[in-house]
Design a protein around this motif. Structure first.
Motif, PDB file in Angstrom:
ATOM      1  N   UNK A   1      -7.882  -3.333   0.257  1.00 30.38           N
ATOM      2  CA  UNK A   1      -7.799  -1.900  -0.020  1.00 30.38           C
ATOM      3  C   UNK A   1      -6.339  -1.560  -0.313  1.00 30.38           C
ATOM      4  N   UNK A   2      -6.110  -0.327  -0.745  1.00 26.43           N
ATOM      5  CA  UNK A   2      -4.760   0.133  -1.023  1.00 26.43           C
ATOM      6  C   UNK A   2      -4.560   1.465  -0.305  1.00 26.43           C
ATOM      7  N   UNK A   3      -3.371   1.678   0.224  1.00 27.84           N
ATOM      8  CA  UNK A   3      -3.060   2.925   0.923  1.00 27.84           C
ATOM      9  C   UNK A   3      -2.786   3.997  -0.125  1.00 27.84           C
ATOM     10  N   UNK A   4      -3.558   5.078  -0.073  1.00 25.02           N
ATOM     11  CA  UNK A   4      -3.440   6.185  -1.011  1.00 25.02           C
ATOM     12  C   UNK A   4      -2.513   7.265  -0.462  1.00 25.02           C
ATOM     13  N   UNK A   5      -2.622   7.500   0.845  1.00 24.25           N
ATOM     14  CA  UNK A   5      -1.827   8.547   1.483  1.00 24.25           C
ATOM     15  C   UNK A   5      -1.757   8.255   2.975  1.00 24.25           C
TER      16      UNK A   5
ATOM     17  N   UNK B   1       1.941   0.520  -8.169  1.00 23.93           N
ATOM     18  CA  UNK B   1       2.599   1.803  -8.469  1.00 23.93           C
ATOM     19  C   UNK B   1       1.531   2.863  -8.696  1.00 23.93           C
ATOM     20  N   UNK B   2       1.371   3.747  -7.706  1.00 22.18           N
ATOM     21  CA  UNK B   2       0.439   4.871  -7.842  1.00 22.18           C
ATOM     22  C   UNK B   2       1.076   6.101  -7.213  1.00 22.18           C
ATOM     23  N   UNK B   3       0.711   7.276  -7.697  1.00 22.89           N
ATOM     24  CA  UNK B   3       1.206   8.494  -7.045  1.00 22.89           C
ATOM     25  C   UNK B   3       0.425   8.759  -5.759  1.00 22.89           C
ATOM     26  N   UNK B   4       0.967   9.620  -4.938  1.00 21.66           N
ATOM     27  CA  UNK B   4       0.323   9.983  -3.673  1.00 21.66           C
ATOM     28  C   UNK B   4      -1.002  10.691  -3.947  1.00 21.66           C
ATOM     29  N   UNK B   5      -2.052  10.336  -3.213  1.00 18.71           N
ATOM     30  CA  UNK B   5      -3.405  10.892  -3.351  1.00 18.71           C
ATOM     31  C   UNK B   5      -3.965  10.705  -4.755  1.00 18.71           C
ATOM     32  N   UNK B   6      -3.744   9.547  -5.331  1.00 18.62           N
ATOM     33  CA  UNK B   6      -4.208   9.251  -6.689  1.00 18.62           C
ATOM     34  C   UNK B   6      -5.732   9.187  -6.745  1.00 18.62           C
ATOM     35  N   UNK B   7      -6.266   9.501  -7.927  1.00 15.64           N
ATOM     36  CA  UNK B   7      -7.706   9.430  -8.124  1.00 15.64           C
ATOM     37  C   UNK B   7      -8.155   7.974  -8.158  1.00 15.64           C
TER      38      UNK B   7
END
Length: 134
Positions: A25-29, A63-69
């Protein structure tokens, strides 16, 4: 040795407890000091809040923004080739070996025992030859 695996948005982790055990999994927030919002679109993990003591952080980040879709996470996951990197890691290989050994029948375990015994007999014979040569 410096600690480099920090809890951060985009950090890839493996779930160690619960129904999704063993999935990436990946941490979104980050929710609070004990929980994070995670998503694992490539492995069927639904978006949920998960405690940090139920996951183990890996060396990989995306590389993803915080709370990404979910769509954004899926694209970033594919671009970073996380599945390929994970399949090449020693931790993945060890878990696959454990799964394979756990699935052996009694007779297969017996054959493995005999093969290990034969391997040790060959190794001991070579060691004796080396010692006599000195």
């Amino acid at each position: 040795m410096v600690f480099t695996r920090f809890v951060e948005v985009g950090r890839v982790a493996i779930i160690t407890d619960g129904p999704d055990t063993g999935k990436l999994c990946v941490i979104i927030d980050v929710v609070d000091q004990k929980k994070a919002l995670i998503d694992g679109p490539a492995h069927g993990v639904k978006r949920q809040a998960l405690q940090f003591n139920r996951m183990s952080l890996l060396d990989y980040t995306i590389k993803i923004p915080r709370s990404a879709r979910e769509k954004t996470v899926k694209k970033a996951w594919a671009a970073a080739e996380i599945d390929k990197q994970w399949a090449e890691s020693s931790r993945y290989k060890k878990t696959e070996l454990r799964k394979r050994r756990a699935a052996l029948t009694d007779f297969q375990r017996f054959k493995v025992k005999l093969l290990k015994r034969e391997r040790q007999r060959i190794i001991r014979g070579k060691e004796k030859l080396i010692q006599k040569g000195k």
